[in-house]
Design a protein around this motif. Structure first.
Motif, PDB file in Angstrom:
ATOM      1  N   ALA A 105       0.846 -21.959 -31.894  1.00  0.00           N
ATOM      2  CA  ALA A 105       1.963 -21.030 -32.022  1.00  0.00           C
ATOM      3  C   ALA A 105       1.504 -19.790 -32.886  1.00  0.00           C
ATOM      4  O   ALA A 105       0.699 -19.961 -33.758  1.00  0.00           O
ATOM      5  CB  ALA A 105       2.986 -21.518 -32.681  1.00  0.00           C
ATOM      6  N   ILE A 106       2.070 -18.603 -32.453  1.00  0.00           N
ATOM      7  CA  ILE A 106       1.691 -17.376 -33.278  1.00  0.00           C
ATOM      8  C   ILE A 106       2.208 -17.636 -34.639  1.00  0.00           C
ATOM      9  O   ILE A 106       3.386 -18.188 -35.138  1.00  0.00           O
ATOM     10  CB  ILE A 106       2.334 -16.206 -32.733  1.00  0.00           C
ATOM     11  N   ILE A 129      -2.921 -16.840 -36.718  1.00  0.00           N
ATOM     12  CA  ILE A 129      -2.705 -16.594 -35.254  1.00  0.00           C
ATOM     13  C   ILE A 129      -1.881 -15.472 -35.202  1.00  0.00           C
ATOM     14  O   ILE A 129      -0.719 -15.675 -35.464  1.00  0.00           O
ATOM     15  CB  ILE A 129      -2.555 -17.704 -34.239  1.00  0.00           C
ATOM     16  N   THR A 130      -2.164 -14.310 -34.487  1.00  0.00           N
ATOM     17  CA  THR A 130      -1.347 -13.057 -34.221  1.00  0.00           C
ATOM     18  C   THR A 130      -0.961 -13.119 -32.933  1.00  0.00           C
ATOM     19  O   THR A 130       0.168 -12.365 -32.588  1.00  0.00           O
ATOM     20  CB  THR A 130      -1.845 -11.723 -34.996  1.00  0.00           C
ATOM     21  N   ASP A 131      -1.767 -13.650 -31.859  1.00  0.00           N
ATOM     22  CA  ASP A 131      -1.358 -13.434 -30.552  1.00  0.00           C
ATOM     23  C   ASP A 131      -2.076 -14.570 -29.829  1.00  0.00           C
ATOM     24  O   ASP A 131      -3.312 -15.093 -30.165  1.00  0.00           O
ATOM     25  CB  ASP A 131      -1.845 -12.047 -30.127  1.00  0.00           C
ATOM     26  N   ILE A 132      -1.523 -15.070 -28.756  1.00  0.00           N
ATOM     27  CA  ILE A 132      -2.162 -15.982 -27.822  1.00  0.00           C
ATOM     28  C   ILE A 132      -2.211 -15.501 -26.295  1.00  0.00           C
ATOM     29  O   ILE A 132      -1.073 -15.186 -25.854  1.00  0.00           O
ATOM     30  CB  ILE A 132      -1.345 -17.048 -27.993  1.00  0.00           C
ATOM     31  N   GLY A 156      -3.674 -17.147 -22.967  1.00  0.00           N
ATOM     32  CA  GLY A 156      -4.320 -18.294 -22.349  1.00  0.00           C
ATOM     33  C   GLY A 156      -4.899 -19.163 -23.416  1.00  0.00           C
ATOM     34  O   GLY A 156      -4.337 -19.482 -24.304  1.00  0.00           O
ATOM     35  N   THR A 157      -6.495 -19.103 -23.343  1.00  0.00           N
ATOM     36  CA  THR A 157      -6.985 -19.978 -24.407  1.00  0.00           C
ATOM     37  C   THR A 157      -7.773 -18.817 -25.366  1.00  0.00           C
ATOM     38  O   THR A 157      -8.531 -19.324 -26.299  1.00  0.00           O
ATOM     39  CB  THR A 157      -8.181 -20.725 -23.781  1.00  0.00           C
ATOM     40  N   THR A 158      -7.353 -17.661 -25.334  1.00  0.00           N
ATOM     41  CA  THR A 158      -8.031 -16.538 -26.132  1.00  0.00           C
ATOM     42  C   THR A 158      -6.933 -16.346 -27.271  1.00  0.00           C
ATOM     43  O   THR A 158      -5.452 -16.273 -26.896  1.00  0.00           O
ATOM     44  CB  THR A 158      -8.171 -15.163 -25.195  1.00  0.00           C
ATOM     45  N   ILE A 159      -7.299 -16.395 -28.399  1.00  0.00           N
ATOM     46  CA  ILE A 159      -6.320 -16.166 -29.565  1.00  0.00           C
ATOM     47  C   ILE A 159      -6.862 -14.905 -30.299  1.00  0.00           C
ATOM     48  O   ILE A 159      -8.034 -14.663 -30.276  1.00  0.00           O
ATOM     49  CB  ILE A 159      -6.229 -17.349 -30.494  1.00  0.00           C
ATOM     50  N   THR A 160      -5.995 -14.233 -31.057  1.00  0.00           N
ATOM     51  CA  THR A 160      -6.135 -13.222 -31.884  1.00  0.00           C
ATOM     52  C   THR A 160      -6.005 -13.290 -33.467  1.00  0.00           C
ATOM     53  O   THR A 160      -4.953 -14.077 -33.799  1.00  0.00           O
ATOM     54  CB  THR A 160      -5.250 -12.009 -31.492  1.00  0.00           C
ATOM     55  N   LEU A 161      -6.875 -13.211 -34.269  1.00  0.00           N
ATOM     56  CA  LEU A 161      -6.818 -13.801 -35.815  1.00  0.00           C
ATOM     57  C   LEU A 161      -6.404 -12.551 -36.340  1.00  0.00           C
ATOM     58  O   LEU A 161      -6.862 -11.324 -36.115  1.00  0.00           O
ATOM     59  CB  LEU A 161      -8.073 -14.329 -35.901  1.00  0.00           C
ATOM     60  N   SER A 162      -5.821 -12.807 -37.641  1.00  0.00           N
ATOM     61  CA  SER A 162      -5.442 -11.612 -38.732  1.00  0.00           C
ATOM     62  C   SER A 162      -6.705 -11.208 -39.306  1.00  0.00           C
ATOM     63  O   SER A 162      -6.482 -10.258 -40.048  1.00  0.00           O
ATOM     64  CB  SER A 162      -4.290 -12.309 -39.262  1.00  0.00           C
TER      65      SER A 162
END
Length: 408
Positions: free
Chosen positions: A254-255, A270-273, A275-281
């Protein structure tokens, strides 16, 4: 039968005395019966120190001066002799006349009392009293001697100016908080010195961890394998210097979750999701390119660290929280075709008179048939406005309010 009998005897004759050095075994002078209610012939009992196979000496007298040989045998009617045990936790193994096990019970007896520190001869059972740092909940908001409310205020020595308790009686709780938790959980006002005792003597204050508006929960691992209820564990592939990473599975991510993994700075979320790609802060550290096995994604700061805090009673939904498949948002209109249409053709004439020429409009010139083609189909978007929407929703489970206290 044995446990209920023991409880009944304890109530009836008061066989346990915390102030004494010995206890009477509850089945002394009692018969052991078989399944048909008949006395067993010569059953026997052996005693051990609790939780071990080490024999525990037992005696035939309350002064504990006459040891009994073990196993202690009952008589021909299944009746055991008077047996005295030292005040301690013990285990007992009772066997039938042929050595067959009838029962084995552990954790019986009482904890040996300890003499009071004031020398007054009183006895205290250390397992029957609260220890420093113990927490209890009461359904009121009063102040309790020997306890402090867990309200985020401070405690310290007399003259420290602590806001919840400034007293010499706070020394043990001060040391417990200082030695057990980091500053993120129990911060020392003015910064930590070399030891808890030196900070207490210097008049410093330490913040009592707050339980205001909080519900207690268990650590996700609690000395065992993680349960995966407050965190998700999956492999994480990083690229040094990048805030983009991939996970083996994004299920139960979860974001806003905190990421705990090698190559990830503390506090990264986690700032965005997608699929299986996540964005980190925060970007992955230098040299972290590669896959981290068993990265942890916590719904709290760290679901395996005592004293962590997180969650909220209210939350708002964004588009990312809506189901992946939603109802259609458009309407397509397909116009019907026409064949021929008959219409008038009109003309304008001019009439000349003595006064001059005057135009005459809309004179019917004749009739005409034209073939008309329908327009192309058109798509119109459909919006669903929700005036006053976007308010938070409550996540609060059924709750009763009171006060949490910590033992000094």
């Amino acid at each position: 039968m044995h446990k209920s009998l023991a409880a009944g005897l304890a109530l009836a004759v008061g066989w346990i005395s915390l102030a004494s050095a010995a206890e009477t075994w509850p089945l002394s002078r009692q018969q052991v019966l078989d399944a048909s209610g008949r006395p067993l012939l010569v059953p026997s009992v052996a005693f051990f120190k609790a939780g071990t196979t080490t024999p525990l000496a037992v005696y035939s007298d309350p002064a504990l001066s006459k040891p009994l040989a073990q196993p202690v045998k009952a008589d021909g009617t299944g009746r055991f002799p008077r047996i005295y045990l030292p005040t301690a936790l013990y285990a007992e193994r009772v066997s039938g006349p042929y050595g067959n096990l009838l029962w084995f019970d552990d954790g019986l007896g009482t904890v040996p009392p300890t003499t009071g520190s004031d020398g007054g001869g009183g006895t205290v059972d250390p397992t029957a009293i609260a220890a420093t740092g113990d927490v209890k909940w009461r359904m009121d908001a009063g102040i309790m001697p020997g306890w402090v409310r867990m309200n985020g205020r401070t405690l310290g020595g007399a003259g420290s100016g602590a806001t919840e308790l400034a007293s010499a009686t706070a020394s043990a709780a001060f040391a417990y908080l200082w030695n057990t938790f980091p500053d993120t959980v129990a911060s020392v006002v003015g910064g930590r010195g070399t030891s808890a005792s030196s900070d207490f003597s210097a008049g410093k204050q330490i913040v009592i961890p707050t339980m205001q508006g909080l519900i207690q929960a268990g650590l996700d691992d609690m000395g065992s394998s993680p349960a995966g209820r407050l965190q998700t564990i999956t492999d994480l592939t990083l690229s040094a210097g990048s805030t983009t990473a991939t996970v083996f599975s994004s299920a139960r991510l979860a974001i806003g979750m905190t990421v705990i993994a090698n190559g990830i700075s503390a506090g990264t979320t986690i700032t965005d999701i997608n699929g299986t790609t996540i964005t980190l802060s925060q970007a992955a550290a230098a040299g972290s390119t590669g896959t981290v096995l068993g990265a942890r994604f916590s719904a709290l700061g760290d679901a395996q660290m005592p004293g962590q805090i997180g969650g909220d009673a209210f939350t708002g939904l964004t588009n990312k929280n809506l189901p992946a498949i939603l109802p259609g948002g458009s309407v397509t209109v397909d116009y019907p075709a026409h064949t021929y249409i008959t219409h008038e053709t009109l003309a304008t004439a001019s009439i000349t008179a003595a006064t001059g020429a005057s135009p005459v409009t809309n004179l019917q010139q004749g009739l005409k048939n034209d073939l008309t083609a329908p327009p192309n189909a058109k798509t119109f978007s459909v919006s669903q406005p929700n005036p006053g929407g976007g308010l938070p929703v409550s996540n609060l489970p059924p709750t009763r309010l009171g006060t949490f206290y910590m033992k000094l």
